[in-house]
Design an enzyme around this catalytic site. Structure first.
Site, PDB file in Angstrom:
ATOM      1  N   GLU A 140       3.603  26.342  36.823  1.00  0.00           N
ATOM      2  CA  GLU A 140       5.053  26.660  36.975  1.00  0.00           C
ATOM      3  C   GLU A 140       5.750  25.865  37.298  1.00  0.00           C
ATOM      4  O   GLU A 140       7.057  25.612  36.279  1.00  0.00           O
ATOM      5  CB  GLU A 140       5.021  27.740  37.592  1.00  0.00           C
ATOM      6  CG  GLU A 140       4.247  29.043  37.829  1.00  0.00           C
ATOM      7  CD  GLU A 140       4.871  30.257  38.915  1.00  0.00           C
ATOM      8  OE1 GLU A 140       6.168  29.913  39.713  1.00  0.00           O
ATOM      9  OE2 GLU A 140       4.822  30.987  38.889  1.00  0.00           O
ATOM     10  N   ASP A 146      -6.683  23.528  53.758  1.00  0.00           N
ATOM     11  CA  ASP A 146      -7.167  23.531  55.246  1.00  0.00           C
ATOM     12  C   ASP A 146      -9.075  24.718  54.991  1.00  0.00           C
ATOM     13  O   ASP A 146      -8.990  25.675  54.488  1.00  0.00           O
ATOM     14  CB  ASP A 146      -7.010  24.153  56.257  1.00  0.00           C
ATOM     15  CG  ASP A 146      -7.258  23.557  57.632  1.00  0.00           C
ATOM     16  OD1 ASP A 146      -8.023  22.556  58.088  1.00  0.00           O
ATOM     17  OD2 ASP A 146      -7.663  24.633  58.358  1.00  0.00           O
TER      18      ASP A 146
END
Length: 561
Positions: free
Chosen positions: A265, A216
């Protein structure tokens, strides 16, 4: 290395690291999707109960608007706890069940992350209020002393996005900055604890199986509030060149480089898409692989139903995508704008309309009182489906907003007493707000809330919802829902490479696009039919062609024989 084994062969068969490049993503506004417990507010169990609808529709991913604990000062975008579920919407166990249900149907999950501001009920902000001036707790937000002999004037005369002052005074006399509502204090992104806590949040949801994030107001996190601060008039004329005090600063990319390291990751890497209302030339900064990886393109949403505008937008945004190494995104409706079936059904507003952008077109109509006599419902939906099928034929990812597959129009006649959007209240009704596109969905033609739940919905639903309810459309092969289902099934079969070639049509009001594999998209923006010629087999049309003549204001998909 954290991994999530895909639960469905359709996911496993995808090129998992690049699934998002051509995905169809369906936005769910949870409080208005489906209500399982009858309290009038949509919830996660309600969404699970409608998972088959999403699977039958044929989408690739769900984007879940905020479902976190919130006082709903801004429809859930005032987040009190970033690592929990609002009890009115369910529990963390319900969230896990939702992820499992969607993954089992081959649908990935994208969640909204709201990093610019928290709720004023967030534990950090409550701690800051209690700690007082000069405390470490206040350094996580943006507190300043006021002006004047007793500090009673705000630090600047800036206005918030929702109207009214951008500063709010607390009991001890200091002021805090809020770009949006007073209940949404802005974080201080220079603070290392803020940065580290959001990295923890990204891992928290990724570990629960989330496939990506919608960020956002991604362009507003970092700020330079060093003295002297500009006035509102000075602020409004500053260039957006990476050094503006509040918007699209170059240093925000340092944050997203840290986020990208976290995304990577995981196997496959988590995805992200930026909501970044920035100059088009700066969009690639957010969409490149070292940053969030993709950014929303809002220009198609802002365009009129006009062939020239559509072609310019598509050409420009494909160039931007190539510059970033990403794919473009296409969107015609979302939770912040008037639904495109209504926008396309309204008369032109002249210079005001062209100057403010098409997304303001419907808003102006609503402010004038939403006179139904001005709205061409049938024509608006005809143009909307034509625009949608054109969009779905483009290379890149397509974003759909809940209910558009039912052909929903904006709900324009919501009484002031029932409205919820802070924009309406902070502008004294001058800006009507976004409630009209957030009205709970009609799942059935019968019932107190048209199948949304057992009780009344949290926003009033109009009587015409019965005519467009999902259960009625599911039995109608000529319905908007049936059209969307066919389009998404065909798109999955046809969409391949990200190439596009424009074909000359000899008409300014007709666009014809060739895609790899002999697939063509033809959209007639004018009212006169268009001769398709002999090449290609018609596999889909928003309005039935007359032989080989595409109808006015329609889109036709062709496949080489």
């Amino acid at each position: 290395m954290n991994t999530l084994a895909p639960a469905n062969p359709r996911i496993a068969a995808d090129e998992t690291e690049t699934w998002w490049r051509q995905a169809v993503v369906y936005q769910v506004y949870p409080r208005s999707f489906a209500d399982a417990d009858g309290d009038g507010i949509g919830d996660l169990p309600g969404l699970i109960s409608r998972a088959d609808h999403l699977a039958e529709l044929g989408i690739d991913a769900v984007w879940l608007s905020p479902f976190y604990p919130s006082e709903l000062a801004d429809g859930g975008y005032d987040v009190a706890d970033y690592r929990d579920v609002d009890p009115r919407l369910g529990t963390l166990e319900d969230f896990d069940a939702l992820v499992d249900a969607l993954h089992a149907r081959g649908i990935r999950v994208i969640v909204d992350i709201v990093p610019n501001h928290s709720s004023d009920q967030h534990v950090w902000f409550q701690e800051a209020l209690a700690a007082g001036r000069g405390s470490a707790a206040r350094e996580r937000y943006i507190f300043r002393e006021g002006k004047g002999p007793d500090g009673a004037e705000p630090p600047t005369d800036w206005e918030s996005v929702f109207g009214g002052p951008a500063w709010h005074r607390v009991a001890d006399g200091q002021w805090y900055f809020h770009n949006f509502a007073p209940e949404q204090p802005d974080f201080n992104w220079d603070h290392p604890e803020v940065r580290e806590d959001f990295l923890r949040t990204l891992r928290f949801w990724s570990d629960r199986g989330v496939d990506g994030f919608r960020v956002d107001v991604a362009h507003m996190l970092t700020k330079d509030l060093s003295e002297p601060l500009p006035t509102r008039a000075e602020l409004e004329v500053l260039p957006f060149d990476g050094h503006h005090p509040l918007i699209d600063r170059d240093d925000v990319q340092e944050i997203y480089a840290e986020w990208r390291a976290v995304f990577n990751e995981y196997d496959p890497p988590r995805t992200a898409v930026a909501e970044a209302w920035v100059d088009a030339a700066r969009v690639p900064r957010y969409a490149n692989p070292q940053s969030l990886g993709q950014a929303f393109n809002f220009q198609l949403l802002q365009a009129d139903f006009d062939a020239g505008e559509f072609r310019r937008v598509v050409t420009h945004n494909l160039e931007l995508a190539a510059a970033s190494g990403s794919s473009s995104t296409w969107v015609l409706s979302n939770h912040d704008v008037v639904r495109h079936a209504t926008r396309y059904g309204l008369p032109p507003l002249g210079e005001e309309h062209r100057g403010r952008g098409a997304e303001k077109h419907g808003s102006a109509w609503l402010r004038r009182g939403a006179d139904e006599a001005e709205l061409d419902r049938i024509g608006g939906l005809r143009r909307a489906t034509a625009a949608t099928l054109f969009m779905l034929g483009l290379p890149g990812s397509a974003y759909l907003y809940q209910g558009e597959e039912l052909g929903l129009h904006e709900v324009g006649d919501i009484p002031a007493a029932d409205r919820q959007d802070p924009t309406f209240f902070r502008t004294q009704g001058d800006e009507i707000g976004r409630d009209g596109c957030r009205v709970p969905l009609p799942w059935s033609a019968e019932g107190s809330s048209y199948g949304f739940g057992d009780g009344q919905a949290h926003l009033p639903q109009p009587a015409w919802f019965a005519e467009v309810a999902a259960d009625r459309q599911a039995e109608d092969e000529d319905s908007t829902l049936a059209l969307y289902r066919r389009a998404l099934r065909l798109r999955r079969e046809l969409q391949d490479a990200e190439d596009l070639t424009w074909i000359d049509t000899g008409r300014d009001d007709v666009l014809r696009v060739a895609r790899p594999g002999g697939w063509e998209i033809v959209t007639v923006f004018g009212s006169e039919p268009y001769d398709l010629g002999d090449a290609g087999r018609i596999v889909l049309a928003t309005v039935a062609p007359d032989g080989r003549r595409a109808a006015g204001e329609s889109t036709v998909w062709l496949v080489a024989d």
